[in-house]
Design an enzyme around this catalytic site. Structure first.
Site, PDB file in Angstrom:
ATOM      1  N   SER A 571     -20.448  11.361 -13.075  1.00 39.73           N
ATOM      2  CA  SER A 571     -20.708  11.009 -11.683  1.00 39.73           C
ATOM      3  C   SER A 571     -19.440  11.173 -10.872  1.00 39.73           C
ATOM      4  O   SER A 571     -18.327  11.062 -11.404  1.00 39.73           O
ATOM      5  CB  SER A 571     -21.182   9.553 -11.588  1.00 39.73           C
ATOM      6  N   TYR A 584     -20.511   0.198 -13.184  1.00 40.46           N
ATOM      7  CA  TYR A 584     -21.020   1.576 -13.218  1.00 40.46           C
ATOM      8  C   TYR A 584     -19.867   2.585 -13.161  1.00 40.46           C
ATOM      9  O   TYR A 584     -19.794   3.521 -13.966  1.00 40.46           O
ATOM     10  CB  TYR A 584     -21.978   1.795 -12.042  1.00 40.46           C
TER      11      TYR A 584
END
Length: 694
Positions: A571, A584
């Site tokens: 990501s 995250y």
């Protein structure tokens, strides 16, 4: 358009299908092809003759419709038929240059075609056209081939059928075989068909119904004859230690061996595998005569074109250790390659096609089963089905006589036939990921689903892995079913489930070449609200889960020795420090560094490790739909339905990132053009300057 003009326009496939002769032919073909006792997949052909209007003269012309090259009787359509003028086809007998030049006649079939469209005429066209019967079937039933491959097949045929079914000595398919059968039919009007030595059967009839009845009569009569007259143990007695392993142990051993065997079978070119532990295979491998019979190879041309002239047979009992089996398989593979090259050199002539590859298509392991190989899953599966046919043939022939396949030199003439080579050259080029096997985690929805679809579209076999069994099954069905994709249920936090998923994958396709670590969840909270459970769950699924999946993938890939690809869907959050995102973002940063670490470690095995860094993928994302979208929208103070637009406006390109864009990057990394790239992260974020890689 006037009726005369319509007559002169030539028949379309739809008009051809509407003809009663063709309707009957297709229906007969479907019934015969639906039962594997009658013929093997894509094996045999059927024809019908009738009268149509000549589009040039508007007069009557006698035609034949026959299954074309490469079709399958069970699924035959009007477009799979070749339509030929019988007057022109039969006139070829006047210019036939003799058996030494009979291959030239195949090109002449094109000048006998009627109308536009349709399939290319097959090598068996002459057999159908020259036999003076309105309907003809040529089939490859196991029972008929058993008689055809028995040492005293001619006598057995006479004993089984009397004078109603004739014996034709082995002759390679072609124009001369058509002449031979036509002459027998003319000389014996009472006959309903013939057994072709080493090959199959041909039957005929005045109507489509009669032809089908005659075909089935030959097949079922041969079945009864073999059963009633045959001895009970044609493969000999059971060998001590060669019995089938218990199912759980057998399937575990198959999963451990599959990558090794696939690597051996892919020495010359990558192959996809298929595993078969059916009772017929296991029983054959447990018997005293299995090595002798396997060494004789298959006989019917349809068989050995797919199975090669003989299989590789492990000469160890089922009780041998995995290490012993692995070492011996490698030794036998070298011997097999040397023997196959010697076979080629014994029979090749200056105009023979080049050697196509010396690896086996069939590998037999006592107690475990059969591994078959091909350019894709369907080809691999069908190769195994053909070897099962061959076992049925051997069993039947040994039950009433002894198995005596055609000579090795004749097998070579067909395997390296110029016409067969021309057929191979006409095949479309392979897609970029052909013969590759991919496993995608989190593939039941969102980004994973898009990746699975793209990899399958580029030719890969795909293992759809997801903890949602229904979602995985649905995506696998979307991709086309078991010849393209299989679903596996796996929680990437559970080591046992990951190992089981890879075992299932290698039993389905032989091994693994490409793994995409995509499974993930997201927790969006400020630091003070992030619990230890939030942290552990986030890292367990993404950081730990991708580590466990990569470890299992590396085990399979190193056993194969074929290299491979690991791709992490990381990501931009692994680089960009956004608010309320500690768990995250940290897990994604862990994944990003795994890419670098594993690229450094696995490069010596030819395994490339790369990553993709998407921006937030809102539409089609299971993560965003599961609550992450609402929380991130709250962080940025925008309505949830506007979150995708918000993300797009903060990028340099002002474009929203969709699952398909991530899938495109995965393909770019694995499709072949970046073969020398490893340790790379590709941003798929439409340009987030704060996430630029430095």
């Amino acid at each position: 358009m006037t009726m005369a003009a319509e007559q002169r326009s030539g028949a379309t496939p739809g008009e051809t299908a509407a003809r009663p002769e063709v309707e009957a032919l297709l229906a007969r073909s479907h019934r015969l092809g639906a039962d594997p006792r009658n013929t093997n997949y894509a094996g045999g052909n059927a024809s019908a003759k009738g009268t149509a209007t000549d589009p040039v003269t508007a007069g009557d012309v006698e035609l034949m419709w026959v299954k074309g090259s490469g079709g399958d009787l069970g699924t035959l359509t009007a477009g799979g038929l070749a339509a030929l003028r019988l007057d022109r086809l039969r006139a070829l007998t006047g210019v036939y240059p003799g058996v030494e030049r009979e291959d030239e006649m195949v090109a002449a079939f094109d000048y006998c075609l009627h109308g536009k469209g349709g399939a290319a005429p097959s090598i068996d066209t002459a057999m159908h056209g020259l036999v003076d019967a309105p309907h003809v079937d040529h089939l490859h039933p196991d029972s008929g081939i058993a008689l055809a491959c028995a040492a005293d097949g001619e006598d057995l045929t006479r004993e089984c059928f009397g004078g109603t079914v004739l014996w034709v000595p082995w002759r390679r398919p072609g124009f001369q075989l058509g002449l031979d059968i036509a002459a027998l039919h003319e000389a014996h009007p009472e006959a309903i068909g013939c057994v072709l030595g080493g090959h199959g059967i041909t039957a005929w009839g005045r109507t489509s119904e009669e032809c089908e009845e005659n075909s089935l009569h030959i097949i079922r009569t041969a079945e009864r004859f073999l059963e009633e007259r045959g001895r009970t143990e044609p493969f000999g007695t059971v060998l001590d230690g060669y019995e089938a392993l218990p199912e759980e142990e057998r399937r575990a051993r198959a999963a451990a061996l599959a990558p090794v065997v696939r690597g051996l079978a892919s020495r010359d070119r990558a192959q996809v595998g298929h595993y078969d532990d059916g009772e017929a295979v296991l029983d054959f491998l447990s018997r005293t005569e299995h090595r002798r019979l396997a060494a004789l190879g298959t006989s019917c041309p349809d068989h050995f074109l797919r199975t090669k002239v003989r299989p590789l047979v492990l000469d160890l009992p089922a009780t041998a250790s995995l290490e012993e089996m692995t070492v011996r398989l490698r030794e036998l593979h070298e011997e097999y390659r040397a023997e196959y090259r010697a076979y080629y050199e014994r029979h090749a002539t200056p105009d023979s096609p080049p050697l196509r590859g010396a690896d086996p298509a069939i590998v037999l392991v006592p107690g475990v089963g059969m591994f078959s190989f091909g350019k894709d899953k369907q080809t691999a599966r069908v190769a195994g089905e053909f070897y099962r046919n061959a076992l049925n043939v051997m069993r039947g022939a040994e039950a009433v006589s002894s198995y005596a396949p055609i000579e090795e030199s004749e097998k070579f003439r067909i395997e390296y036939w110029a016409l067969e080579e021309a057929k191979l050259r006409r095949m479309p080029p392979p897609r970029p990921l052909a013969s590759r096997v991919a496993l995608v985690t989190g593939a039941g929805s969102g980004i994973g689903r898009a990746i699975a679809h793209r990899l399958a579209a580029e030719g890969a076999c795909v293992v759809v892995a997801d903890r949602d069994a229904d979602g995985a099954r649905k995506v696998a069905d979307e991709l086309g079913g078991p010849d393209t994709a299989v679903p596996v249920t796996v929680d990437v936090t559970a080591e046992g489930q990951i190992a089981a998923a890879f075992d299932e994958a290698v039993r389905a396709f032989g091994g693994i070449d490409l793994v995409v670590n995509n499974a993930g969840i997201s927790v969006s909270k400020p630091l003070a609200e992030t619990t230890a459970e939030d942290w552990d769950r986030q890292h367990s699924i993404m950081a730990r889960g991708s580590f466990l999946v990569s470890r299992e993938a590396a085990r399979v890939m190193t056993a194969q020795g074929m290299g491979g690809d690991l791709v992490y869907i990381s990501s931009k959050n692994g680089v960009f420090a956004g608010p309320n995102n500690i768990a995250y973002g940290a897990a994604k940063a862990d994944q990003a560094h795994q890419v670098r670490l594993l690229a450094a470690e696995l490069g010596e095995h030819g395994i490339r490790v790369n990553g993709v860094n998407p921006d937030g993928v809102v539409r089609g994302s299971g993560i965003f739909a599961g609550g992450w979208g609402a929380r991130r929208a709250a962080v940025y103070g925008v309505p949830e339905e506007k979150l995708g637009e918000f993300y797009a406006q903060r990028t340099l390109l002002k474009r929203e990132v969709l699952p398909e864009h991530v899938a495109n990057a995965v393909f770019a990394l694995t499709g072949g053009d970046l073969s020398h790239t490893t340790g790379l992260h590709i941003p798929v974020d439409a340009g987030v300057a704060a996430a630029f890689l430095r």
